[in-house]
Design a protein around this motif. Structure first.
Motif, short mmCIF file in Angstrom:
data_model
loop_
_atom_site.label_atom_id
_atom_site.label_comp_id
_atom_site.label_asym_id
_atom_site.label_seq_id
_atom_site.Cartn_x
_atom_site.Cartn_y
_atom_site.Cartn_z
N LYS A 83 14.10 10.81 -11.67
CA LYS A 83 14.17 10.24 -13.01
C LYS A 83 13.56 8.85 -13.11
O LYS A 83 13.47 8.28 -14.19
N THR A 84 13.15 8.29 -11.96
CA THR A 84 12.58 6.94 -11.96
C THR A 84 11.25 6.93 -12.71
O THR A 84 10.41 7.81 -12.52
N ILE A 85 11.11 5.94 -13.58
CA ILE A 85 9.82 5.75 -14.23
C ILE A 85 9.11 4.59 -13.53
O ILE A 85 9.76 3.69 -12.99
N PHE A 86 7.78 4.63 -13.53
CA PHE A 86 7.04 3.62 -12.79
C PHE A 86 5.96 3.00 -13.66
O PHE A 86 5.40 3.65 -14.56
N ILE A 87 5.69 1.72 -13.39
CA ILE A 87 4.61 0.99 -14.05
C ILE A 87 3.68 0.49 -12.97
O ILE A 87 4.08 -0.34 -12.14
N PRO A 88 2.44 0.97 -12.90
CA PRO A 88 1.49 0.42 -11.94
C PRO A 88 0.95 -0.91 -12.43
O PRO A 88 0.68 -1.09 -13.62
N LEU A 89 0.83 -1.86 -11.50
CA LEU A 89 0.16 -3.13 -11.77
C LEU A 89 -1.18 -3.04 -11.08
O LEU A 89 -1.26 -3.11 -9.85
N ILE A 90 -2.25 -2.87 -11.84
CA ILE A 90 -3.55 -2.62 -11.23
C ILE A 90 -4.40 -3.88 -11.16
O ILE A 90 -4.42 -4.71 -12.07
N ASP A 110 20.17 -2.36 -14.82
CA ASP A 110 20.38 -0.93 -14.57
C ASP A 110 19.32 -0.05 -15.24
O ASP A 110 19.61 0.99 -15.81
N VAL A 111 18.09 -0.52 -15.18
CA VAL A 111 16.97 0.25 -15.72
C VAL A 111 16.31 1.03 -14.58
O VAL A 111 15.94 0.44 -13.56
N GLY A 112 16.21 2.32 -14.76
CA GLY A 112 15.64 3.16 -13.70
C GLY A 112 14.13 3.13 -13.69
O GLY A 112 13.46 4.14 -13.98
N ALA A 113 13.59 1.97 -13.36
CA ALA A 113 12.13 1.79 -13.38
C ALA A 113 11.71 0.89 -12.23
O ALA A 113 12.53 0.13 -11.68
N VAL A 114 10.43 0.97 -11.88
CA VAL A 114 9.89 0.13 -10.81
C VAL A 114 8.45 -0.24 -11.15
O VAL A 114 7.69 0.58 -11.68
N LEU A 115 8.09 -1.50 -10.91
CA LEU A 115 6.72 -1.98 -11.05
C LEU A 115 6.08 -2.02 -9.67
O LEU A 115 6.62 -2.65 -8.75
N ILE A 116 4.93 -1.36 -9.52
CA ILE A 116 4.30 -1.20 -8.21
C ILE A 116 2.86 -1.70 -8.27
O ILE A 116 2.06 -1.23 -9.07
N PRO A 117 2.49 -2.67 -7.40
CA PRO A 117 1.09 -3.08 -7.33
C PRO A 117 0.21 -1.94 -6.81
O PRO A 117 0.56 -1.28 -5.83
N VAL A 118 -0.92 -1.72 -7.47
CA VAL A 118 -1.85 -0.66 -7.08
C VAL A 118 -3.25 -1.25 -7.03
O VAL A 118 -3.77 -1.73 -8.03
N ASP A 119 -3.86 -1.20 -5.85
CA ASP A 119 -5.20 -1.74 -5.66
C ASP A 119 -6.22 -0.68 -6.06
O ASP A 119 -6.33 0.36 -5.40
N ILE A 120 -6.95 -0.94 -7.17
CA ILE A 120 -7.90 0.03 -7.70
C ILE A 120 -9.30 -0.56 -7.64
O ILE A 120 -9.53 -1.68 -8.10
N PHE A 121 -10.25 0.19 -7.09
CA PHE A 121 -11.64 -0.25 -7.12
C PHE A 121 -12.10 -0.33 -8.57
O PHE A 121 -11.75 0.52 -9.40
N PRO A 122 -12.91 -1.34 -8.91
CA PRO A 122 -13.33 -1.53 -10.31
C PRO A 122 -13.96 -0.29 -10.95
O PRO A 122 -13.71 -0.01 -12.12
#
Length: 277
Positions: free
Chosen positions: A10-17, A38-50
């Motif tokens: 049920k976790t929602i995710f936000i990528p930080l690109i 108590d928010v079931g979410a996570v912010l995750i750094p994501v390295d994306i080529f341009p």
């Protein structure tokens, strides 16, 4: 140490690109806020080529457990081109640093760096109205900051930008949109800067030269930087040594977190019974 949130189906995710992403500061405070509320979410750094930004955003359109994306350098312009709709301030800046995924999969882009810079200045006791501001860099973040300063009532804005055509366009737009504003592409000899801001990448690398000579900023009320790594750039360190108040890039980042969380709809999670929508 902040506890690691439990990851479930049920976790929602936000990528930080971005590219790179090792310098980003927002995952810590954002994930701490999620945990504390108590928010079931996570912010995750994501390295994306341009060259892969457009494809990545297209995949997000079909990812229902992703309410949006956070965007850092150098992807703000590519993200602007890759979304379906823009807010007015994002369109004006030609850049996006936050994206919301709507239930139908379409993407709305916004640009909140400018408002965050002004909010961080206010938190440091610095008002913009009637002041002279100098901004180095007129890319996406720089343009957003410049327009936010104009909207907040700056009397004079000096735009320092290596791309002369870009500077000319921006100054022309400022003079059209804010007729009472004094806008320049060089600092006049008889003008004292109250607020100096670096919105360029200068300072991220040890070999970088200062964004603007500090000798010309001796009368500044505050000097601010949008760079988040190092935490205190050499430019800011020298300004502090000279007795000038400083504002770090992390302070601008922190100032926009409430806006970003609300934009993703995650500030209402508890009220909505954990839906996150």
């Amino acid at each position: 140490m902040q506890p690691v949130p439990e990851i479930t189906g049920k976790t929602i995710f936000i990528p930080l690109i971005g590219h790179p992403v090792e310098q980003v500061k927002s995952p810590g405070p954002v994930n701490a806020w999620f945990s504390d509320n108590d928010v079931g979410a996570v912010l995750i750094p994501v390295d994306i080529f341009p060259e892969k930004v457009a494809a990545f955003l297209d995949a997000i359109r079909g990812t229902p457990n992703c309410p949006g994306v956070s965007v850092t350098m150098p992807h703000k312009q590519a993200a602007c081109a890759g979304v379906d709709e823009l807010t007015e301030r994002a369109r004006r800046a030609g850049a996006v640093n936050i994206i919301r995924r709507r239930p139908d999969g379409t993407l709305l882009g916004d640009m909140v760096d400018g408002d965050a810079m002004v909010a961080a200045l206010a938190k440091n006791g610095v008002t913009v109205r009637g002041k002279t501001a100098l901004v180095v860099g007129a890319g996406g973040a720089g343009t957003a900051i410049i327009y936010a300063l104009a909207e907040a009532g700056a009397a004079t804005i000096v735009v320092i930008e290596r791309d002369g055509a870009r500077a000319d366009r921006l100054i022309g737009q400022l003079r059209r949109d804010y007729p009472r504003l004094q806008a320049h592409d060089v600092l006049p000899d008889d003008v004292t800067v109250d607020i100096a801001i670096n919105a360029s990448p200068a300072g991220m690398n040890a070999a970088d030269s200062d964004p603007f000579p500090l000798d010309r900023l001796a009368g500044a009320e505050i000097i601010a930087d949008a760079v988040t790594k190092p935490a205190v750039t050499p430019w800011l360190e020298e300004a502090r040594r000279r007795g000038i108040a400083i504002q770090t890039g992390a302070e601008m980042t922190l100032a926009q977190l409430p806006t970003q969380i609300a934009f993703w709809g995650l500030d209402k999670e508890n009220e909505d019974g954990g839906s996150g929508r």
